[in-house]
Design a protein around this motif. Structure first.
Motif, PDB file in Angstrom:
ATOM      1  N   VAL A   5     -10.186   4.501   6.263  1.00  0.00           N
ATOM      2  CA  VAL A   5      -8.987   3.655   6.734  1.00  0.00           C
ATOM      3  C   VAL A   5      -8.749   2.575   5.848  1.00  0.00           C
ATOM      4  O   VAL A   5      -7.786   2.171   5.631  1.00  0.00           O
ATOM      5  N   GLY A   6      -9.828   1.963   5.349  1.00  0.00           N
ATOM      6  CA  GLY A   6      -9.561   0.782   4.338  1.00  0.00           C
ATOM      7  C   GLY A   6      -8.589   1.127   3.186  1.00  0.00           C
ATOM      8  O   GLY A   6      -7.839   0.594   2.609  1.00  0.00           O
ATOM      9  N   GLU A   7      -9.211   2.365   2.706  1.00  0.00           N
ATOM     10  CA  GLU A   7      -8.280   2.856   1.551  1.00  0.00           C
ATOM     11  C   GLU A   7      -6.851   3.334   1.791  1.00  0.00           C
ATOM     12  O   GLU A   7      -5.919   2.917   1.074  1.00  0.00           O
ATOM     13  N   ALA A   8      -6.585   3.929   2.790  1.00  0.00           N
ATOM     14  CA  ALA A   8      -5.446   4.260   3.394  1.00  0.00           C
ATOM     15  C   ALA A   8      -4.371   2.844   3.711  1.00  0.00           C
ATOM     16  O   ALA A   8      -3.297   2.867   3.345  1.00  0.00           O
ATOM     17  N   ALA A   9      -4.946   1.972   4.397  1.00  0.00           N
ATOM     18  CA  ALA A   9      -4.222   0.693   4.482  1.00  0.00           C
ATOM     19  C   ALA A   9      -4.049  -0.003   3.412  1.00  0.00           C
ATOM     20  O   ALA A   9      -2.779  -0.527   3.136  1.00  0.00           O
ATOM     21  N   GLY A  10      -5.089  -0.137   2.432  1.00  0.00           N
ATOM     22  CA  GLY A  10      -4.632  -0.614   1.144  1.00  0.00           C
ATOM     23  C   GLY A  10      -3.668  -0.038   0.422  1.00  0.00           C
ATOM     24  O   GLY A  10      -2.845  -0.719  -0.308  1.00  0.00           O
ATOM     25  N   GLN A  11      -3.611   1.211   0.334  1.00  0.00           N
ATOM     26  CA  GLN A  11      -2.509   1.876  -0.479  1.00  0.00           C
ATOM     27  C   GLN A  11      -1.123   1.758   0.326  1.00  0.00           C
ATOM     28  O   GLN A  11      -0.113   1.525  -0.418  1.00  0.00           O
ATOM     29  N   ALA A  12      -1.104   1.701   1.682  1.00  0.00           N
ATOM     30  CA  ALA A  12       0.362   1.446   2.432  1.00  0.00           C
ATOM     31  C   ALA A  12       0.569   0.264   2.235  1.00  0.00           C
ATOM     32  O   ALA A  12       1.802  -0.049   2.094  1.00  0.00           O
ATOM     33  N   HIS A  13      -0.149  -0.884   2.068  1.00  0.00           N
ATOM     34  CA  HIS A  13       0.113  -2.249   2.156  1.00  0.00           C
ATOM     35  C   HIS A  13       0.028  -2.815   0.621  1.00  0.00           C
ATOM     36  O   HIS A  13       0.409  -4.253   0.542  1.00  0.00           O
ATOM     37  N   GLN A  14      -0.571  -2.182  -0.292  1.00  0.00           N
ATOM     38  CA  GLN A  14      -0.611  -2.643  -1.853  1.00  0.00           C
ATOM     39  C   GLN A  14      -1.607  -3.869  -1.598  1.00  0.00           C
ATOM     40  O   GLN A  14      -1.413  -5.004  -2.289  1.00  0.00           O
ATOM     41  N   GLY A  15      -2.395  -3.916  -0.715  1.00  0.00           N
ATOM     42  CA  GLY A  15      -3.571  -5.011  -0.589  1.00  0.00           C
ATOM     43  C   GLY A  15      -4.172  -4.991   0.906  1.00  0.00           C
ATOM     44  O   GLY A  15      -3.994  -4.021   1.646  1.00  0.00           O
ATOM     45  N   ALA A  16      -5.186  -5.976   1.148  1.00  0.00           N
ATOM     46  CA  ALA A  16      -5.813  -5.703   2.442  1.00  0.00           C
ATOM     47  C   ALA A  16      -5.024  -6.222   3.545  1.00  0.00           C
ATOM     48  O   ALA A  16      -5.224  -5.722   4.486  1.00  0.00           O
ATOM     49  N   TYR A  17      -3.781  -6.803   3.409  1.00  0.00           N
ATOM     50  CA  TYR A  17      -3.148  -7.504   4.387  1.00  0.00           C
ATOM     51  C   TYR A  17      -1.653  -7.342   4.078  1.00  0.00           C
ATOM     52  O   TYR A  17      -1.384  -8.137   2.970  1.00  0.00           O
ATOM     53  N   ASP A  18      -0.694  -7.186   4.706  1.00  0.00           N
ATOM     54  CA  ASP A  18       0.623  -7.133   4.581  1.00  0.00           C
ATOM     55  C   ASP A  18       1.232  -8.037   5.826  1.00  0.00           C
ATOM     56  O   ASP A  18       1.486  -7.435   6.969  1.00  0.00           O
ATOM     57  N   PRO A  19       1.493  -9.588   5.647  1.00  0.00           N
ATOM     58  CA  PRO A  19       2.100 -10.083   6.940  1.00  0.00           C
ATOM     59  C   PRO A  19       3.363  -9.661   7.352  1.00  0.00           C
ATOM     60  O   PRO A  19       3.449  -9.785   8.450  1.00  0.00           O
ATOM     61  N   ASP A  20       4.345  -9.221   6.489  1.00  0.00           N
ATOM     62  CA  ASP A  20       5.497  -8.614   7.027  1.00  0.00           C
ATOM     63  C   ASP A  20       5.265  -7.325   8.170  1.00  0.00           C
ATOM     64  O   ASP A  20       5.976  -7.312   8.928  1.00  0.00           O
ATOM     65  N   HIS A  21       4.516  -6.478   7.481  1.00  0.00           N
ATOM     66  CA  HIS A  21       4.129  -5.215   8.369  1.00  0.00           C
ATOM     67  C   HIS A  21       3.379  -5.626   9.658  1.00  0.00           C
ATOM     68  O   HIS A  21       3.889  -5.120  10.514  1.00  0.00           O
TER      69      HIS A  21
END
Length: 257
Positions: free
Chosen positions: A220-236
């Motif tokens: 899950v961490g890898e999928a989220a990181g790839q989706a958001h280009q980081g650990a956290y995406d405030p806009d998303h």
């Protein structure tokens, strides 16, 4: 023992604060030299200082410097920083953009309320650090409350439910805005984007982490990181959270009044 917030509204003299908020003429000293500045100029200068450097930089002396006057001149307008903070909060509330949503579905109305408040926090980041558990009792705050309640009115809610729904929405926006501002502050302090930071930290973690021990967290961490280009995406997270919040309110607001 709980720690008292560093900045909070209604921390000063309530009588003086309310008189200043509502421009009660009886609270304005009659003696002394004619004032060269207005109260609104003092408030505007204080907001500019806070917008630029945060509330830690806000002092009566700093406001006086911004207005090219003496601290004593500022004290002829406000008793101190506590009362000035209430005036600042009420002033930015008064100037809050209020998107017209008359006739639109409730989701569009509440989305507009959320977006207006998010923009307010983006324009005045210091506002996210102020505790408003005891709300400002000025015309700006009350007009804001009136406008935002109207987005929920007409759906058969009780008065308490109207307040509950609005508080739920605004609490989410406040938390989301504060997290986004903190993320921006981290990027500025480290001079690294989240992607750059992960490019450095990721290989170090890979040396000590066995994915087989944490298969779900790794995947899950890898999928989220790839989706958001980081650990956290405030806009998303804002968009995702707002959609889920509105879904949660739907059973109340989709009812026929």
């Amino acid at each position: 023992m709980y720690r008292v917030p560093r900045e909070m509204t209604n921390a000063g003299d309530p009588a003086r604060t309310i008189a200043l908020l509502w421009r009660d003429e009886s609270a304005i000293p009659r003696k002394g030299p004619r004032r060269a500045l207005t109260l609104d100029q003092v408030i505007g200068a204080a907001i500019e200082v806070a917008d630029a450097d945060g509330l830690d930089a806000l002092t009566i002396r700093r406001v006086a410097q911004a207005l090219n006057t003496s601290p004593m001149t500022i004290y002829t307008h406000v008793p101190g920083k506590a009362e000035l903070l209430d005036l600042m909060v009420d002033a930015v509330y008064a100037h809050l953009s209020r998107t017209a949503t008359t006739g639109q579905p409730w989701r569009a109305r509440l989305t507009a309320v959320a977006q207006d408040n998010r923009a307010l926090f983006q324009d005045h980041p210091w506002l996210t650090t102020v505790s408003t558990q005891r709300p400002v009792l000025g015309p700006g705050a009350i007009a804001k409350y009136e406008h935002e309640l109207a987005a929920l009115d007409g759906h058969g809610l009780t008065d308490v439910q109207l307040d509950d729904c609005l508080t739920y929405l605004l609490t989410f926006v406040h938390a989301s805005a504060r997290t986004a501002i903190e993320a921006q502050a981290v990027r500025q302090a480290t001079a690294l984007t989240d992607e750059q930071w992960w490019a450095s930290a990721g290989p170090l973690l890979a040396r000590v982490l066995n994915p087989a021990d944490y298969p779900l967290a790794t995947r899950v961490g890898e999928a989220a990181g790839q989706a958001h280009q980081g650990a956290y995406d405030p806009d998303h997270m804002y968009e995702f959270g707002l959609a889920r919040l509105l879904d949660g309110l739907a059973p109340l607001l989709d009812r026929t009044p």
